[in-house]
Design a protein around this motif. Structure first.
Motif, short mmCIF file in Angstrom:
data_model
loop_
_atom_site.label_atom_id
_atom_site.label_comp_id
_atom_site.label_asym_id
_atom_site.label_seq_id
_atom_site.Cartn_x
_atom_site.Cartn_y
_atom_site.Cartn_z
N TYR A 51 18.56 94.83 -46.55
CA TYR A 51 17.12 95.08 -46.63
C TYR A 51 16.40 93.86 -46.07
CZ TYR A 51 18.85 98.48 -50.01
OH TYR A 51 19.55 99.48 -50.62
N LYS A 52 15.38 94.07 -45.28
CA LYS A 52 14.71 92.94 -44.63
C LYS A 52 14.08 91.98 -45.62
CE LYS A 52 10.42 95.53 -43.66
NZ LYS A 52 9.56 96.03 -42.57
N GLU A 53 13.68 92.48 -46.80
CA GLU A 53 13.05 91.60 -47.78
C GLU A 53 13.99 90.50 -48.26
OE1 GLU A 53 11.04 95.47 -47.59
OE2 GLU A 53 13.13 94.89 -47.96
N GLN A 54 15.29 90.73 -48.12
CA GLN A 54 16.28 89.74 -48.58
C GLN A 54 16.20 88.43 -47.81
OE1 GLN A 54 19.64 92.41 -47.89
NE2 GLN A 54 20.08 92.46 -50.07
N VAL A 55 15.65 88.48 -46.61
CA VAL A 55 15.60 87.27 -45.79
C VAL A 55 14.75 86.18 -46.42
CG1 VAL A 55 13.59 87.85 -44.35
CG2 VAL A 55 15.45 86.47 -43.40
N TRP A 56 13.77 86.58 -47.23
CA TRP A 56 12.87 85.56 -47.81
C TRP A 56 13.60 84.69 -48.83
CZ3 TRP A 56 9.29 84.76 -44.70
CH2 TRP A 56 8.70 85.80 -43.97
N ASP A 57 14.61 85.24 -49.49
CA ASP A 57 15.43 84.41 -50.38
C ASP A 57 16.16 83.34 -49.57
OD1 ASP A 57 14.74 85.79 -52.68
OD2 ASP A 57 16.35 87.25 -52.46
N LYS A 58 16.60 83.70 -48.38
CA LYS A 58 17.28 82.74 -47.50
C LYS A 58 16.30 81.68 -47.02
CE LYS A 58 20.80 81.18 -45.20
NZ LYS A 58 21.90 80.53 -45.93
N VAL A 59 15.10 82.08 -46.68
CA VAL A 59 14.08 81.12 -46.24
C VAL A 59 13.79 80.12 -47.36
CG1 VAL A 59 11.66 80.83 -45.57
CG2 VAL A 59 13.02 82.67 -44.54
N LYS A 60 13.61 80.63 -48.60
CA LYS A 60 13.34 79.75 -49.74
C LYS A 60 14.52 78.81 -50.01
CE LYS A 60 10.30 83.17 -51.87
NZ LYS A 60 10.19 84.23 -52.91
N GLU A 61 15.73 79.34 -49.85
CA GLU A 61 16.93 78.52 -50.04
C GLU A 61 16.95 77.37 -49.05
OE1 GLU A 61 21.56 79.03 -48.78
OE2 GLU A 61 20.70 80.69 -49.92
N GLU A 62 16.60 77.66 -47.78
CA GLU A 62 16.60 76.61 -46.75
C GLU A 62 15.50 75.59 -46.99
OE1 GLU A 62 19.02 76.24 -45.00
OE2 GLU A 62 19.97 78.19 -44.80
N VAL A 63 14.36 76.03 -47.50
CA VAL A 63 13.27 75.09 -47.84
C VAL A 63 13.74 74.14 -48.93
CG1 VAL A 63 10.98 74.88 -48.90
CG2 VAL A 63 11.38 76.60 -47.13
N ASP A 64 14.40 74.68 -49.94
CA ASP A 64 14.90 73.84 -51.05
C ASP A 64 15.94 72.84 -50.55
OD1 ASP A 64 13.28 75.21 -52.78
OD2 ASP A 64 14.86 76.57 -53.50
N GLU A 65 16.84 73.29 -49.67
CA GLU A 65 17.88 72.39 -49.16
C GLU A 65 17.27 71.29 -48.28
OE1 GLU A 65 20.87 74.75 -47.26
OE2 GLU A 65 21.53 75.69 -49.13
N LEU A 66 16.24 71.64 -47.53
CA LEU A 66 15.55 70.63 -46.73
C LEU A 66 14.87 69.61 -47.62
CD1 LEU A 66 14.43 69.47 -44.08
CD2 LEU A 66 12.59 71.18 -44.19
N SER A 67 14.25 70.07 -48.70
CA SER A 67 13.57 69.16 -49.64
C SER A 67 14.54 68.14 -50.24
CB SER A 67 12.90 69.97 -50.76
OG SER A 67 11.91 70.82 -50.24
N VAL A 68 15.75 68.60 -50.53
CA VAL A 68 16.76 67.70 -51.09
C VAL A 68 17.08 66.59 -50.10
CG1 VAL A 68 19.19 67.51 -51.77
CG2 VAL A 68 17.80 69.43 -52.61
N GLU A 69 17.27 66.94 -48.84
CA GLU A 69 17.62 65.94 -47.83
C GLU A 69 16.45 65.02 -47.51
OE1 GLU A 69 20.58 65.43 -47.21
OE2 GLU A 69 21.39 67.31 -48.00
N ILE A 70 15.24 65.55 -47.59
CA ILE A 70 14.05 64.70 -47.39
C ILE A 70 13.99 63.62 -48.46
CG2 ILE A 70 11.52 64.67 -47.53
CD1 ILE A 70 11.53 67.38 -46.07
N ASN A 71 14.29 64.01 -49.68
CA ASN A 71 14.27 63.04 -50.79
C ASN A 71 15.36 61.98 -50.64
OD1 ASN A 71 12.11 64.27 -52.10
ND2 ASN A 71 13.44 65.66 -53.26
N LYS A 72 16.46 62.35 -49.95
CA LYS A 72 17.54 61.40 -49.71
C LYS A 72 17.26 60.52 -48.49
CE LYS A 72 21.25 64.33 -51.58
NZ LYS A 72 22.50 65.07 -51.21
#
Length: 258
Positions: free
Chosen positions: A161-182
């Motif tokens: 379902y196309k709506e599932q992609v937004w969970d992936k987008v949010k996951e990538e935002v969270d992972e980017l935030s972790v690396e920014i903090n590092k």
């Protein structure tokens, strides 16, 4: 139809004469034309974005000239001529449209046509062609990401379902935030790439061309900034001397002009 054939023949005759007599045309090679072809393609893209039909007509002529030029060089090398080029694309179109020229039923679905197209491409080399083999290495990254996703979709590798992609987008935002903090720049870049890839995927799923969408924003930003700069100069000021609040005020004016 007769006029179209006659004008195409005229172009071929002109190309033959230019190749024989013009110093510039005589020295061109496949390699020297490459960068010019890329430039012409971008100019066509600009005309399409502006919906300037007369400019589109002009740029299509320029690209057609390049196609004829490449075919002329190919003929000189004994490799292929314009007839071979035309025969090749004609046969390809017939083969890849069995729902038109054969008995395949796609139920009027453009998505099924696209899936069938990719499946037929894989069969063309005895089934040994890889799914992503045809993605040009030199293709701009944003366009390449979109094309990669379209191709893998053709073999069923896609979200249910196309709506599932937004969970992936949010996951990538969270992972980017972790690396920014590092503050690890290399990992930040990698995660930023993952995020962009996910956003391009979302655009595809919602039938949005990410390249066209981004270019619309580029044009919009440039228009607003040009208004800001012009208004500032009219006031006898320099952008360097203005506060961000002053610039924001004029920026809001620019938005109201749209």
């Amino acid at each position: 139809m007769e006029r179209k054939i006659e004008e195409f023949k005229r172009l071929l005759d002109i190309m033959d004469e230019l190749r024989e007599k013009c110093p510039w045309d005589k020295k061109q090679t496949l390699e020297s034309l490459r960068k010019l072809t890329i430039e012409e393609t971008y100019e066509l893209g600009d005309a399409i974005l502006k919906n300037d039909l007369q400019e589109i007509k002009k740029e299509l002529g320029d690209i057609l000239l390049h196609i004829v030029f490449y075919a002329k060089i190919g003929d000189e090398k004994g490799a292929f001529d314009i007839g071979d080029v035309l025969e090749g694309i004609n046969e390809k179109l017939i083969y890849r449209h069995p729902h038109i020229f054969g008995d395949v039923d796609v139920d009027g679905s453009a998505d099924k046509v696209a899936e069938n197209w990719e499946a037929l491409k894989l069969k063309e080399k005895g089934g040994n062609k890889r799914v992503l083999e045809g993605v040009p290495a030199a293709m701009p990254a944003l366009v390449k990401a979109n094309r990669i996703q379209e191709k893998v979709r053709g073999v069923g590798f896609d979200w249910e379902y196309k709506e599932q992609v937004w969970d992936k987008v949010k996951e990538e935002v969270d992972e980017l935030s972790v690396e920014i903090n590092k503050a690890d720049h290399d990992k930040m870049e990698a995660e930023f790439g993952d995020l962009l890839f996910a956003v391009v995927n979302a655009a595809r799923l919602y039938d949005i061309d990410p390249e066209a969408a981004l270019e619309r924003t580029n044009i919009k930003f440039m228009k607003r900034f040009n208004y800001l700069e012009s208004k500032t100069l009219m006031q006898g000021k320099s952008l360097h001397d203005m506060s961000l609040a002053e610039m924001d005020e004029i920026w809001e004016e620019a938005k109201k002009q749209e």
